[in-house]
Design an enzyme around this catalytic site. Structure first.
Site, short mmCIF file in Angstrom:
data_model
loop_
_atom_site.label_atom_id
_atom_site.label_comp_id
_atom_site.label_asym_id
_atom_site.label_seq_id
_atom_site.Cartn_x
_atom_site.Cartn_y
_atom_site.Cartn_z
N ASP A 93 -71.45 -51.71 41.71
CA ASP A 93 -70.20 -51.50 41.26
C ASP A 93 -70.21 -52.21 40.13
OD1 ASP A 93 -69.67 -49.89 43.50
OD2 ASP A 93 -68.79 -51.49 44.65
N1 URA Z 1 -71.70 -52.53 48.29
C1 URA Z 1 -70.55 -52.36 47.66
O1 URA Z 1 -69.46 -52.47 47.94
N2 URA Z 1 -70.79 -52.44 46.18
C2 URA Z 1 -72.06 -52.54 45.49
O2 URA Z 1 -71.99 -52.57 44.48
C3 URA Z 1 -73.12 -52.71 46.36
C4 URA Z 1 -73.00 -52.61 47.67
#
Ligand code: URA
Length: 233
Positions: free
Chosen positions: A101
């Protein structure tokens, strides 16, 4: 060879993302735009993406980046945000393997090897990803058990996770969570299912590959041992 497999083999992106390029009308076969995913490429055919010829002979590269917060895991962003490629400038056309993310940091692989990207991200291969997570408050033993048994959030089921408690400080608990599915917002949703929030999230390992001492925004090529390892997954 199917058009998406061909494009992925040329180092454009993973097979699934290459399907989208075809559907979006960005690919020409022998001068004609094609949108049918079933299209086959034969010896001697000329394939172009956005007007540039793409061919199957190229050098494969494998890069590990310590992704900082505040950038997206795409090759280009329609909103003009920083992308992970702003940190890795190579002449090869590489792309991120899977995604973290915008506000997640840590280990991200980038490559031009579409087959390998598929292998690492495909759920059937169950490649372990380890996250260092800071969670608000102190999850109870019952909550940790729920994560270890598998949780459901907004109608999506998350497989059992390996959860280790590292410690609690300033009303936040540090956990190490190992998952294999690679679903969108996997860790955040698992924690939300407990009614808690993730305060900090960093991926520290993919299989046996570890981030080690790379600082935020720094990258390096995988060494030969690491390259052999990811190919053997
Ligand atoms: N899980 C999440 O919630 N976000 C990420 O970026 C990676 C794994």
């Amino acid at each position: 060879m199917r058009i998406n497999k061909y494009l992925s083999g040329c180092g454009i992106d993973s097979r699934r993302k290459c399907e989208k390029l075809v559907e979006d009308g960005r690919v020409r076969l022998n001068g004609k735009v094609i949108t049918a995913l079933g299209t086959d490429v034969k010896d001697g055919d000329v394939v172009e993406l956005d007007g540039r010829r793409v061919t199957l002979t190229f050098k494969k590269v494998y890069v590990m980046l310590n992704k900082p917060k505040g950038c997206v895991c795409t090759v280009s962003d329609e909103k003009g945000r920083k992308t992970v490629l702003d940190f890795v400038k190579l002449k090869e056309r590489i792309f991120p393997v899977g995604r973290l993310d915008y506000d997640t940091e840590g280990l991200l692989l980038l490559t031009n090897d579409g087959e390998l990207a598929n292998k690492i991200t495909h759920p059937k291969n169950a490649v372990k990803k380890v996250y260092s997570v800071r969670v608000e408050g102190e999850p109870s033993a019952a909550e940790l058990k729920r994560l270890r048994n598998g949780v459901e959030y907004n109608g999506v089921k998350y497989a059992p996770a390996v959860v280790t408690v590292i410690g609690t400080e300033n009303d936040e608990t540090k956990l190490e969570i190992t998952v294999t599915e690679g679903k969108n917002h996997e860790i955040k949703n698992m924690i939300e299912s407990l009614g808690r929030r993730v305060m900090f999230l960093k991926r520290i390992a993919i299989g046996n590959l570890r981030l080690g001492g790379l600082s935020r925004g720094e990258w390096r090529f995988l060494n030969s041992r690491e390259t052999e390892y990811i190919k053997s997954l």
